[in-house]
Design an enzyme around this catalytic site. Structure first.
Site, PDB file in Angstrom:
ATOM      1  N   ARG A 225       0.834  -1.202   0.000  1.00  0.00           N
ATOM      2  CA  ARG A 225       0.000   0.000   0.000  1.00  0.00           C
ATOM      3  C   ARG A 225       0.871   1.255   0.000  1.00  0.00           C
ATOM      4  O   ARG A 225       1.884   1.326   0.690  1.00  0.00           O
ATOM      5  CB  ARG A 225      -0.955  -0.010   1.197  1.00  0.00           C
ATOM      6  CG  ARG A 225      -1.962  -1.148   1.115  1.00  0.00           C
ATOM      7  CD  ARG A 225      -2.866  -1.226   2.321  1.00  0.00           C
ATOM      8  NE  ARG A 225      -3.791  -0.107   2.385  1.00  0.00           N
ATOM      9  CZ  ARG A 225      -4.750   0.006   3.303  1.00  0.00           C
ATOM     10  NH1 ARG A 225      -4.881  -0.919   4.235  1.00  0.00           N
ATOM     11  NH2 ARG A 225      -5.560   1.042   3.304  1.00  0.00           N
TER      12      ARG A 225
ATOM     13  N   SER B 204     -12.230  11.140   0.851  1.00  0.00           N
ATOM     14  CA  SER B 204     -12.567  10.598   2.176  1.00  0.00           C
ATOM     15  C   SER B 204     -12.521  11.659   3.272  1.00  0.00           C
ATOM     16  O   SER B 204     -12.110  11.389   4.409  1.00  0.00           O
ATOM     17  CB  SER B 204     -11.619   9.444   2.537  1.00  0.00           C
ATOM     18  OG  SER B 204     -11.580   8.480   1.529  1.00  0.00           O
TER      19      SER B 204
ATOM     20  N   ASP C 203     -15.527   3.182   1.953  1.00  0.00           N
ATOM     21  CA  ASP C 203     -15.791   1.916   2.632  1.00  0.00           C
ATOM     22  C   ASP C 203     -17.193   1.386   2.378  1.00  0.00           C
ATOM     23  O   ASP C 203     -17.479   0.212   2.668  1.00  0.00           O
ATOM     24  CB  ASP C 203     -15.558   2.064   4.134  1.00  0.00           C
ATOM     25  CG  ASP C 203     -14.082   2.120   4.488  1.00  0.00           C
ATOM     26  OD1 ASP C 203     -13.248   1.789   3.618  1.00  0.00           O
ATOM     27  OD2 ASP C 203     -13.746   2.499   5.626  1.00  0.00           O
TER      28      ASP C 203
ATOM     29  N   ARG D 160     -10.712  -3.036  -4.272  1.00  0.00           N
ATOM     30  CA  ARG D 160     -12.108  -3.414  -4.011  1.00  0.00           C
ATOM     31  C   ARG D 160     -13.013  -3.273  -5.232  1.00  0.00           C
ATOM     32  O   ARG D 160     -14.008  -3.996  -5.335  1.00  0.00           O
ATOM     33  CB  ARG D 160     -12.650  -2.604  -2.826  1.00  0.00           C
ATOM     34  CG  ARG D 160     -12.061  -3.058  -1.504  1.00  0.00           C
ATOM     35  CD  ARG D 160     -12.560  -2.251  -0.334  1.00  0.00           C
ATOM     36  NE  ARG D 160     -12.010  -2.774   0.924  1.00  0.00           N
ATOM     37  CZ  ARG D 160     -11.961  -2.094   2.046  1.00  0.00           C
ATOM     38  NH1 ARG D 160     -12.431  -0.843   2.096  1.00  0.00           N
ATOM     39  NH2 ARG D 160     -11.459  -2.632   3.143  1.00  0.00           N
TER      40      ARG D 160
END
EC number: 2.5.1.19
Length: 427
Positions: A118, A191, A309, A340
């Site tokens: 990451r 975010s 999320d 994702r």
């Protein structure tokens, strides 16, 4: 572990688990204070990583029933005796990278395979601008990370488009430096609600941070501050509650979820998303209860910029909704525990749902979910979302089910208690 899911609905009443985002931040700020009590924290694999890291930096943390008693380091981290291993917690890695920079020694941080892939380059670059020697040992911006302290206030810029955790990490550390810091945000701030959660905790600890919004976003952070987070109660988690609420909407059944009071969490948006999709949902803010009583779902367009999320949850809702569900502004969702967007596209395809993905977009065409063997990608949110799909399809098996320990350790017990047909087994 594997989980096998049969066709089932939900009913009854359940409490939402405590917020993971608030727990991480409350533990970190309490560890940087003197003496604190954190009530009703989430104890999961991720938050245990933060507890362990704070202890390695000198804090003493004791669990006493449903609270944590924390003797903190008063803004002065010690040099750890060993490498800080954050496991699978990206939040812990980013926060502790910045917090360790407040010390004078050298700290090494690493994690599991996912963590070591990451990106952290923007955070390391800013720390270097602020007087710290911070490097990625492989030169790729990923862990393992080596931080030699000496954090100083200064003027710095950071890209806001990859992860808000970089900015939250700096907001947690910079008020404790000797000099003031001006942190400018380049590009779109993704975010942002998670930064609001950080600022909320810092305000309760007595910190002062000023926001300027002219041509660009700037945080003005006075130096030489002290944190005094004496007591704090962690609110319920809307990210985790999204699976409970979506389960009722998808299966056209009824549920009541408690401990969901207003807070700065961006994933409160799940309530408006479910309403927009056609679910019958009512939030009593004073009592902290959300009730869902089924509903005929239809596709929507969702901007994921502030709520990454929720993407797996909305993707599964889209699979059973009439028409198309389009998730946009979502490239940053590819840099989570796994990619994702790709994971949800691939697994829903296995279950008979037509999906298409672009760089920053996922389109799901509602249809008939079919039972299948699907991959959980070692990602808690993928596993929990696919569990909901299995409740519609039946005869569905999901691997890497142990990933739920990251954020919602009791997820399968909770789902079983409200009627879901889930059976766990060893792989």
């Amino acid at each position: 572990m594997k989980v096998t899911v049969g066709r089932s609905g939900v009913h009854g009443e359940i409490f939402a688990p405590p917020s993971k985002s608030y727990t991480h931040r409350a533990i970190t700020v309490a560890a940087l204070s003197k003496e604190s009590i954190i009530h009703r924290p989430l104890i999961s694999a991720d938050t245990q990583s933060t507890i362990k890291a704070c202890e390695m930096l000198g804090a003493y943390i004791e669990k006493d029933g449903d609270k944590l008693l924390i003797s903190g380091i008063d803004g002065e981290p010690q040099t750890p005796d060993n490498v800080i291993d954050v496991g699978n917690s990206g939040t812990t890695l980013r926060f502790m990278t910045a917090v360790s920079a407040l010390g004078q020694g050298t700290t090494v941080l690493t994690g599991d395979n996912s963590i070591r892939s990451r990106p952290n380059g923007p955070l390391l670059n800013v720390l270097n601008d602020l007087g710290v020697q911070s490097i990625s040992t492989r030169g790729n911006g990923c862990a393992p990370i080596v931080v030699t302290g000496g954090l100083k206030g200064a003027i710095a810029k950071i890209d806001g488009s990859i992860s808000s955790q970089f900015i939250s990490a700096l907001l947690l550390a910079c008020p404790l430096t000797k000099n003031s810091t001006t942190l400018s945000i380049k590009g779109e701030l993704k975010s942002k609600p998670y930064i609001d959660v950080t600022l909320d905790i810092l305000e309760k600890a007595g910190a002062e941070i000023y926001l300027e919004e002219n041509h660009s976003l700037k945080f003005i952070i006075p130096g030489s501050q002290k944190y005094r987070l004496k007591e704090y109660t962690v609110p319920g988690d809307f990210s985790s509650a999204s699976y409970l609420l979506a389960a009722a909407a998808m299966t056209d059944t009824k549920i009541k979820v408690n401990n969901l009071y207003p807070s700065m969490q961006g994933d409160i948006a799940i309530i408006d998303i479910l309403k927009e999709m056609g679910a019958n949902i009512y939030w009593n803010k004073e009592e902290g209860t959300v009730e869902v009583n089924g509903g005929k779902l239809h596709g929507i367009t969702m901007d994921a910029g502030a709520t990454p999320d929720l993407v797996p949850t909305v993707a599964v809702l889209g699979a059973v909704a009439e028409g198309e569900t389009v998730i946009t502004n979502a490239e940053h969702v590819r840099y989570k525990e796994t990619d994702r967007l790709h994971a949800m596209a691939l697994e829903l395809n296995k279950m008979g749902i037509s999906t298409s993905e672009e760089k920053d977009k996922l389109t799901i065409k509602g249809g008939e979910l079919k039972g299948a063997e699907v991959h959980g990608w070692h990602d808690h949110r993928i596993v929990m979302s696919l569990t909901l799909a299995g409740m519609i399809a039946g005869n569905t098996t999901i691997d890497t089910a142990e990933a739920i320990f990251i954020s919602y350790p009791n997820f399968f017990d909770s789902m079983r208690s409200i009627g879901a047909d889930v059976i766990l087994s060893e792989q």
